[in-house]
Design a protein around this motif. Structure first.
Motif, mmCIF file in Angstrom:
data_model
loop_
_atom_site.group_PDB
_atom_site.id
_atom_site.type_symbol
_atom_site.label_atom_id
_atom_site.label_comp_id
_atom_site.label_asym_id
_atom_site.label_seq_id
_atom_site.Cartn_x
_atom_site.Cartn_y
_atom_site.Cartn_z
ATOM 1 N N VAL A 148 0.957 -1.147 -0.054
ATOM 2 C CA VAL A 148 0.105 0.041 0.020
ATOM 3 C C VAL A 148 0.902 1.322 0.201
ATOM 4 O O VAL A 148 2.067 1.157 0.589
ATOM 5 C CB VAL A 148 -0.895 -0.063 1.079
ATOM 6 C CG1 VAL A 148 -0.214 0.171 2.524
ATOM 7 C CG2 VAL A 148 -1.941 0.985 0.994
ATOM 8 N N TYR A 149 0.353 2.273 -0.556
ATOM 9 C CA TYR A 149 1.132 3.512 -0.663
ATOM 10 C C TYR A 149 0.242 4.589 -0.064
ATOM 11 O O TYR A 149 -0.746 4.936 -0.685
ATOM 12 C CB TYR A 149 1.574 3.976 -2.211
ATOM 13 C CG TYR A 149 2.580 5.305 -2.163
ATOM 14 C CD1 TYR A 149 3.547 5.277 -1.521
ATOM 15 C CD2 TYR A 149 1.802 6.227 -2.690
ATOM 16 C CE1 TYR A 149 4.564 6.528 -1.704
ATOM 17 C CE2 TYR A 149 2.765 7.672 -2.537
ATOM 18 C CZ TYR A 149 4.011 7.559 -2.368
ATOM 19 O OH TYR A 149 4.716 8.631 -2.198
ATOM 20 N N GLY A 150 0.285 5.003 1.199
ATOM 21 C CA GLY A 150 -0.467 5.651 2.101
ATOM 22 C C GLY A 150 -0.012 6.154 3.561
ATOM 23 O O GLY A 150 1.107 5.846 3.713
ATOM 24 N N TRP A 151 -0.746 6.376 4.306
ATOM 25 C CA TRP A 151 -0.472 7.122 5.630
ATOM 26 C C TRP A 151 -0.183 6.040 6.491
ATOM 27 O O TRP A 151 -0.658 5.268 6.943
ATOM 28 C CB TRP A 151 -1.714 8.003 6.218
ATOM 29 C CG TRP A 151 -2.097 9.051 5.511
ATOM 30 C CD1 TRP A 151 -1.302 10.419 5.334
ATOM 31 C CD2 TRP A 151 -3.208 9.141 4.679
ATOM 32 N NE1 TRP A 151 -2.143 11.115 4.396
ATOM 33 C CE2 TRP A 151 -3.151 10.422 4.087
ATOM 34 C CE3 TRP A 151 -4.360 8.504 4.322
ATOM 35 C CZ2 TRP A 151 -4.213 11.035 3.360
ATOM 36 C CZ3 TRP A 151 -5.286 8.802 3.388
ATOM 37 C CH2 TRP A 151 -5.130 10.264 2.975
ATOM 38 N N THR A 174 7.416 9.370 -3.986
ATOM 39 C CA THR A 174 8.045 10.815 -3.478
ATOM 40 C C THR A 174 8.241 10.591 -1.831
ATOM 41 O O THR A 174 8.947 11.608 -1.252
ATOM 42 C CB THR A 174 7.377 11.833 -4.014
ATOM 43 O OG1 THR A 174 6.204 11.890 -3.493
ATOM 44 C CG2 THR A 174 7.522 11.966 -5.519
ATOM 45 N N GLN A 175 7.400 9.984 -1.191
ATOM 46 C CA GLN A 175 7.420 9.755 0.266
ATOM 47 C C GLN A 175 7.576 8.115 0.678
ATOM 48 O O GLN A 175 6.671 7.855 0.610
ATOM 49 C CB GLN A 175 6.073 10.191 0.906
ATOM 50 C CG GLN A 175 5.852 11.607 0.531
ATOM 51 C CD GLN A 175 4.489 12.263 1.315
ATOM 52 O OE1 GLN A 175 4.217 11.937 2.332
ATOM 53 N NE2 GLN A 175 3.510 12.556 0.285
ATOM 54 N N PRO A 176 8.847 7.834 0.484
ATOM 55 C CA PRO A 176 8.983 6.616 0.773
ATOM 56 C C PRO A 176 8.729 5.765 1.917
ATOM 57 O O PRO A 176 8.050 4.553 1.912
ATOM 58 C CB PRO A 176 10.782 6.507 0.929
ATOM 59 C CG PRO A 176 11.210 7.728 0.146
ATOM 60 C CD PRO A 176 10.185 8.727 0.197
ATOM 61 N N GLU A 177 8.412 6.516 3.020
ATOM 62 C CA GLU A 177 7.894 5.837 4.250
ATOM 63 C C GLU A 177 6.459 5.688 4.003
ATOM 64 O O GLU A 177 5.817 4.912 4.791
ATOM 65 C CB GLU A 177 8.217 7.056 5.475
ATOM 66 C CG GLU A 177 7.027 8.281 5.264
ATOM 67 C CD GLU A 177 7.613 9.453 4.323
ATOM 68 O OE1 GLU A 177 6.992 10.405 4.424
ATOM 69 O OE2 GLU A 177 8.525 9.034 3.794
ATOM 70 N N ALA A 178 5.660 6.102 3.143
ATOM 71 C CA ALA A 178 4.267 5.806 2.700
ATOM 72 C C ALA A 178 4.324 4.319 1.934
ATOM 73 O O ALA A 178 3.213 3.912 1.966
ATOM 74 C CB ALA A 178 3.722 6.842 1.798
ATOM 75 N N LEU A 179 5.288 3.994 1.494
ATOM 76 C CA LEU A 179 5.301 2.741 0.831
ATOM 77 C C LEU A 179 5.469 1.696 1.607
ATOM 78 O O LEU A 179 6.450 1.472 2.348
ATOM 79 C CB LEU A 179 6.589 2.525 -0.250
ATOM 80 C CG LEU A 179 6.362 1.382 -1.122
ATOM 81 C CD1 LEU A 179 5.196 1.366 -2.064
ATOM 82 C CD2 LEU A 179 7.744 1.369 -2.105
#
Length: 211
Positions: A148-151, A174-179
């Motif tokens: 998932v790519y999200g919060w 662009t926000q690796p931590e969201a992957l």
């Protein structure tokens, strides 16, 4: 298929519950979305457009259905409340979610996207019910992993962990931590490599999944 040996183990999926004290509003149920039914198609579009204030997510679902590549109709669900508790009579759909076939390098995984809940019903447990239902079904079907790519704050309650812990990357992230990724089966290894959505997402549309 490549795997990252000796990496930190990702917890297997566990059903997530809405935090104690949060207003559940209604008891949520889920059912398959029938994309050959005009009423269901309209409901999916309405939910997506009102949730994201954009037509991109609704267009993406229609393109996935039309192309068939990556589309898994058994993982296309709607959330609704029971109109009369204890009966089979339900309200109109209030939320929608799906899992699609995706890849980490050559390994097949699932991706959770897109999904959303009508703004007036957000915070009532519908989103949690949808994600639980989708992950439970995939687990029972023997699927190995979901990306998932999200919060991160939201998905951690289901057991999702940063994909980077398993060497999983994505060009669009662009926000690796969201992957994030989760193993569905006990002892399953998470493949390492480059994560890719089905072609319908497109390079410019991959961010749709992360809203």
């Amino acid at each position: 298929m490549s795997t990252e040996k000796g990496s930190t183990a990702t917890p297997t999926y566990r059903a997530a519950h809405v935090p104690e004290g949060q207003d559940l509003g209604h008891r949520w149920s889920t059912r398959l979305a029938h994309h050959d039914d005009p009423a269901d198609r309209r409901a999916v579009r309405q939910i997506a457009e009102l949730t994201f204030e954009s037509s991109a997510e609704a267009d993406l679902v229609e393109e996935l259905v039309a192309s068939g590549e990556g589309w898994l109709p058994q993982y296309s669900l709607m959330a609704m409340t029971a109109s009369i508790p204890g009966t089979d009579l339900y309200s109109d759909p209030m939320g929608y979610g799906t899992l699609v076939r995706a890849h980490i390098d050559d390994a097949e995984v699932l991706a959770l996207a897109p999904h959303g809940v009508l703004p007036e019903h957000q915070g009532e447990g519908a989103g949690t019910a949808l994600v639980n239902a989708l992950l439970e079904k995939a687990q029972k079907d023997g699927e190995q992993a979901v990306v998932v790519y999200g919060w991160p704050e939201y998905y951690a309650k289901f057991g999702f962990r940063p994909a980077a812990e398993h060497g999983v990357t994505a060009a669009f992230a662009t926000q690796p931590e969201a992957l994030q990724v989760i193993a569905l089966q006990e002892g399953a290894e998470i493949p390492s490599g480059e994560f890719r959505y089905p072609p319908a997402f497109g390079a410019e549309n991959a961010q749709v999944a992360g809203r």
